[in-house]
Scaffold this active site. Structure first.
Site, PDB file in Angstrom:
ATOM      1  N   GLU A 197       0.869  -1.199   0.054  1.00 34.83           N
ATOM      2  CA  GLU A 197      -0.094   0.070   0.102  1.00 34.83           C
ATOM      3  C   GLU A 197       0.788   1.212  -0.024  1.00 34.83           C
ATOM      4  O   GLU A 197       1.309   1.920   1.117  1.00 34.83           O
ATOM      5  CB  GLU A 197      -0.848  -0.090   1.219  1.00 34.83           C
ATOM      6  CG  GLU A 197      -1.758  -1.126   1.224  1.00 34.83           C
ATOM      7  CD  GLU A 197      -2.681  -1.393   2.293  1.00 34.83           C
ATOM      8  OE1 GLU A 197      -2.785  -0.467   3.290  1.00 34.83           O
ATOM      9  OE2 GLU A 197      -3.509  -2.584   2.232  1.00 34.83           O
ATOM     10  N   GLU A 242      -9.354   3.987   4.765  1.00 29.59           N
ATOM     11  CA  GLU A 242      -8.818   3.284   3.325  1.00 29.59           C
ATOM     12  C   GLU A 242      -9.046   4.369   2.439  1.00 29.59           C
ATOM     13  O   GLU A 242     -10.324   5.166   2.195  1.00 29.59           O
ATOM     14  CB  GLU A 242      -9.812   2.129   3.016  1.00 29.59           C
ATOM     15  CG  GLU A 242      -9.724   1.116   4.398  1.00 29.59           C
ATOM     16  CD  GLU A 242      -8.749   0.282   3.944  1.00 29.59           C
ATOM     17  OE1 GLU A 242      -7.853   0.341   3.018  1.00 29.59           O
ATOM     18  OE2 GLU A 242      -8.360  -0.781   4.657  1.00 29.59           O
TER      19      GLU A 242
END
Length: 277
Positions: A70, A229
């Protein structure tokens, strides 16, 4: 004490991924723009403290890269550290900046053996041979030490914050959403207003204790914690960081000591998690 020119702050990400470490205890701490004091505590773990700290000073843990693939949150956090060090971004809070799974990031993987974000709350002890277990234990200890020094008086409500920043591997109806760990209490208005400032469209509230880093800091450290997120997982060089501008700006305002709901900001929609598949 070292100067910022000699510190790992100018490129926190590159320094961490290179496996670099300060050569001496004296080289592991220093002072940079605006009297900000910094200390390298562990691989990918740096504490920053403003020149003035008192009983009202907020403590904010910012973590990214708990999943090694990520990349956008890792880039944003590294840039924030550099901007604080150079005086481009003001600092009024104690900050612990954490690049979570540096080993997985070096390998270009999400994790090496086990999902690091499922090993907190002592669960790493169940898989002692896992390559992620020592890191989970180290991050728990770092968070506890950091928050143990946080303000705790009535003059400093919501003195402890933790934002664990991620990007998603699956498609979602909401590009940007937050997950709030189960605490047994209603979500704090301060957190919901901050999420509105960050342009977070939706909030999912857990109803059971979890194994994530934000669950650990909420339960064990008393932090106002959430998992953010912010979009899709992409390789380095393929992130459109402009899509993260709202959240990045809100993080910077938080550590600058600005905590208010901007005029016209829309509060996120709130959902309750009733089960996980």
């Amino acid at each position: 004490m070292t100067s910022s020119a000699d510190s790992p702050l100018a490129d926190f990400l590159a320094y961490t991924l290179a496996g670099s470490r300060p050569a001496t205890p004296q080289a592991a701490r220093g002072e940079c723009a605006g009297g900000v004091r910094w200390q390298w505590l562990d691989e990918g773990v740096v504490e920053l403290e403003p020149a003035h700290v008192d009983e009202t000073t907020r403590s904010v843990l910012l973590s990214a890269g708990v999943h090694g693939d990520e990349t956008a949150p890792i880039e944003l956090l590294s840039q924030l550290v550099a901007d604080i060090a150079a005086g481009r971004s003001p600092l009024a809070c104690r900050v612990l900046a954490v690049l979570g799974n540096a080993g997985a990031r070096r390998a270009g993987e999400r994790y090496l053996a086990d999902d690091l974000n499922r090993l907190f709350g002592g669960r790493h002890a169940r898989v002692p041979a896992s390559r992620e277990a020592p890191r989970a234990a180290a991050l728990e200890a770092a968070a506890q030490r950091f928050f143990a020094k946080a303000a705790g008086s009535a003059a400093a409500p919501f003195a402890r914050w933790h934002l664990d920043i991620h990007t998603a591997i699956r498609a979602s109806a909401f590009e940007k959403f937050a997950l709030l760990p189960h605490t047994g209490e209603p979500p704090a208005r301060a957190m919901l207003e901050w999420l509105a400032d960050a342009r977070i469209a939706a909030v999912l509230i857990h109803t059971e204790k979890g194994a994530t880093l934000s669950s650990f800091t909420a339960e064990t450290c008393g932090a106002l914690a959430c998992t953010l997120e912010l979009g899709k997982v992409r390789p380095f060089g393929q992130n459109d960081l402009a899509r993260f501008a709202g959240a990045d700006a809100a993080v910077r305002r938080l550590v600058a000591g600005e905590l208010s709901l901007p005029k016209g900001a829309q509060m996120p929609r709130i959902f309750t998690v009733i089960g996980q598949i």
